[in-house]
Motif scaffolding. Structure first.
Motif, PDB file in Angstrom:
ATOM      1  N   SER A  58       9.582  -0.139  -5.576  1.00 35.45           N
ATOM      2  CA  SER A  58      10.162  -1.142  -4.768  1.00 35.45           C
ATOM      3  C   SER A  58      10.780  -0.675  -3.488  1.00 35.45           C
ATOM      4  O   SER A  58      11.211   0.092  -3.314  1.00 35.45           O
ATOM      5  CB  SER A  58      11.127  -2.236  -5.578  1.00 35.45           C
ATOM      6  OG  SER A  58      12.126  -1.489  -5.723  1.00 35.45           O
ATOM      7  N   PHE A  59      10.859  -1.656  -2.380  1.00 37.81           N
ATOM      8  CA  PHE A  59      11.509  -1.151  -1.274  1.00 37.81           C
ATOM      9  C   PHE A  59      12.401  -2.535  -0.935  1.00 37.81           C
ATOM     10  O   PHE A  59      12.053  -3.550  -1.552  1.00 37.81           O
ATOM     11  CB  PHE A  59      10.599  -1.059  -0.249  1.00 37.81           C
ATOM     12  CG  PHE A  59       9.745  -2.069   0.645  1.00 37.81           C
ATOM     13  CD1 PHE A  59      10.369  -3.291   1.051  1.00 37.81           C
ATOM     14  CD2 PHE A  59       8.440  -2.070   0.537  1.00 37.81           C
ATOM     15  CE1 PHE A  59       9.550  -4.087   1.650  1.00 37.81           C
ATOM     16  CE2 PHE A  59       7.464  -3.020   0.911  1.00 37.81           C
ATOM     17  CZ  PHE A  59       8.135  -3.922   1.597  1.00 37.81           C
ATOM     18  N   GLU A  60      13.396  -2.199  -0.407  1.00 38.28           N
ATOM     19  CA  GLU A  60      14.429  -3.272   0.211  1.00 38.28           C
ATOM     20  C   GLU A  60      14.520  -3.033   1.522  1.00 38.28           C
ATOM     21  O   GLU A  60      14.941  -2.043   2.145  1.00 38.28           O
ATOM     22  CB  GLU A  60      15.953  -2.987  -0.267  1.00 38.28           C
ATOM     23  CG  GLU A  60      16.849  -3.981   0.036  1.00 38.28           C
ATOM     24  CD  GLU A  60      18.485  -3.468  -0.573  1.00 38.28           C
ATOM     25  OE1 GLU A  60      19.234  -3.999   0.005  1.00 38.28           O
ATOM     26  OE2 GLU A  60      18.353  -2.739  -1.301  1.00 38.28           O
ATOM     27  N   ALA A  64      16.162   0.933   1.416  1.00 34.27           N
ATOM     28  CA  ALA A  64      16.188   1.661   0.392  1.00 34.27           C
ATOM     29  C   ALA A  64      14.502   1.536  -0.301  1.00 34.27           C
ATOM     30  O   ALA A  64      14.010   0.440  -0.302  1.00 34.27           O
ATOM     31  CB  ALA A  64      16.904   1.018  -0.926  1.00 34.27           C
ATOM     32  N   ILE A  65      14.058   2.717  -1.136  1.00 28.87           N
ATOM     33  CA  ILE A  65      12.961   2.839  -1.585  1.00 28.87           C
ATOM     34  C   ILE A  65      13.419   3.317  -2.941  1.00 28.87           C
ATOM     35  O   ILE A  65      13.996   4.192  -3.145  1.00 28.87           O
ATOM     36  CB  ILE A  65      11.753   3.510  -1.000  1.00 28.87           C
ATOM     37  CG1 ILE A  65      11.456   3.103   0.204  1.00 28.87           C
ATOM     38  CG2 ILE A  65      10.455   3.715  -2.069  1.00 28.87           C
ATOM     39  CD1 ILE A  65      10.399   3.816   0.957  1.00 28.87           C
ATOM     40  N   LEU A  87       0.845  -1.310   0.052  1.00 21.92           N
ATOM     41  CA  LEU A  87      -0.048  -0.097   0.098  1.00 21.92           C
ATOM     42  C   LEU A  87       0.743   1.206  -0.063  1.00 21.92           C
ATOM     43  O   LEU A  87       0.530   2.283  -0.696  1.00 21.92           O
ATOM     44  CB  LEU A  87      -0.848  -0.053   1.145  1.00 21.92           C
ATOM     45  CG  LEU A  87      -2.093  -1.132   1.154  1.00 21.92           C
ATOM     46  CD1 LEU A  87      -2.585  -1.076   2.571  1.00 21.92           C
ATOM     47  CD2 LEU A  87      -3.324  -0.723   0.218  1.00 21.92           C
ATOM     48  N   LEU A  88       2.090   1.363   0.736  1.00 20.08           N
ATOM     49  CA  LEU A  88       3.038   2.304   0.876  1.00 20.08           C
ATOM     50  C   LEU A  88       3.501   2.549  -0.601  1.00 20.08           C
ATOM     51  O   LEU A  88       3.401   3.558  -1.292  1.00 20.08           O
ATOM     52  CB  LEU A  88       3.935   2.141   1.871  1.00 20.08           C
ATOM     53  CG  LEU A  88       5.248   3.332   1.845  1.00 20.08           C
ATOM     54  CD1 LEU A  88       4.694   4.558   2.411  1.00 20.08           C
ATOM     55  CD2 LEU A  88       6.231   2.521   2.608  1.00 20.08           C
ATOM     56  N   LEU A  89       3.874   1.388  -1.313  1.00 23.81           N
ATOM     57  CA  LEU A  89       4.445   1.747  -2.667  1.00 23.81           C
ATOM     58  C   LEU A  89       3.323   2.031  -3.759  1.00 23.81           C
ATOM     59  O   LEU A  89       3.785   2.932  -4.627  1.00 23.81           O
ATOM     60  CB  LEU A  89       4.994   0.359  -3.096  1.00 23.81           C
ATOM     61  CG  LEU A  89       6.223  -0.368  -2.003  1.00 23.81           C
ATOM     62  CD1 LEU A  89       6.692  -1.539  -2.867  1.00 23.81           C
ATOM     63  CD2 LEU A  89       7.431   0.752  -1.947  1.00 23.81           C
ATOM     64  N   ALA A  90       2.232   1.506  -3.443  1.00 22.05           N
ATOM     65  CA  ALA A  90       1.057   2.011  -4.487  1.00 22.05           C
ATOM     66  C   ALA A  90       0.863   3.626  -4.367  1.00 22.05           C
ATOM     67  O   ALA A  90       0.486   4.141  -5.294  1.00 22.05           O
ATOM     68  CB  ALA A  90      -0.156   1.136  -4.047  1.00 22.05           C
ATOM     69  N   SER A  91       0.786   4.029  -2.880  1.00 21.05           N
ATOM     70  CA  SER A  91       0.616   5.452  -2.713  1.00 21.05           C
ATOM     71  C   SER A  91       1.746   6.294  -3.618  1.00 21.05           C
ATOM     72  O   SER A  91       1.459   7.260  -4.224  1.00 21.05           O
ATOM     73  CB  SER A  91       0.569   5.794  -1.041  1.00 21.05           C
ATOM     74  OG  SER A  91       1.822   5.839  -0.666  1.00 21.05           O
TER      75      SER A  91
END
Length: 148
Positions: free
Chosen positions: A90-92, A103-104, A58-62
Motif C-alpha cells: 500500500s501507499f499513503e 509511505a509505501i 501498477l507501481l504497487l503491483a510491481s
C-alpha cells in the motif's frame, strides 16, 4: 520461461521497455510489455474512467511481483520448505505534497517457514529488488519530450 532465460534477463545493465498510448476514451491507456497488452485508467477524480488498474496500483503491483518472485527464488535456492507467500502493498499519499508518497508499506505473510527464516527471505528481496531499492533510495529519473 526456463531458469536460464530468467538468469539471462536479470543482468546488470539490462534495459526493459514498456510502451503506452492513449485510447479513444479519455483517461484510458493501452500499455504493452513485450507481447503482453493491458489497459490502464486515470482515476475518476482526475477525469478518467477509473475502471481499469491505475498508475499507483501498477507501481504497487510491481513491488508485489518482485517481492514474491524473489522470496520464492531465494527459498528454492536455499531449499527451504516455503509452501506459500502473499504480500499486501500500500501507499499513503503525502497530505502536504500530493506529488509524492509519504509511505509505501509491504506486509508479507509466508507459510511453511519459521519467523526468522521468513524475515531472511524478505531481507533477500529488500536487498536485491531494483524496484524496491530505487524507490527506497530515490533513483535518477528524467522525462524527455518530442513531437510528431
Amino acid at each position: 520461461m526456463s531458469e536460464a532465460a530468467v538468469t539471462e534477463s536479470a543482468v546488470t545493465g539490462e534495459i526493459v521497455t514498456v510502451r503506452a498510448r492513449t485510447l479513444d476514451t479519455f483517461g484510458r491507456f493501452l500499455a504493452s510489455a513485450r507481447q503482453h497488452h493491458f489497459v490502464s485508467d486515470a482515476k475518476a477524480a482526475a477525469g478518467g474512467p477509473g475502471d481499469a488498474v491505475q498508475a499507483g496500483e501498477l507501481l504497487l503491483a510491481s513491488l508485489a511481483s518482485c517481492g514474491l518472485g524473489l522470496v520464492q527464488k531465494t527459498a528454492r535456492e536455499r531449499e527451504l520448505p516455503l509452501k506459500g507467500a502473499e504480500v499486501e502493498v500500500s501507499f499513503e499519499r503525502d497530505p502536504e505534497d500530493g506529488t509524492r508518497y509519504a509511505a509505501i508499506r509491504l506486509a508479507f505473510v509466508l507459510e511453511g517457514v519459521d519467523l526468522p527464516t521468513a524475515r531472511s527471505l524478505v531481507d533477500a528481496f529488500t536487498g536485491t529488488c531494483p524496484i524496491y531499492n530505487t524507490l527506497k533510495r530515490g533513483g535518477p529519473i528524467e522525462a524527455t519530450t518530442a513531437i510528431r
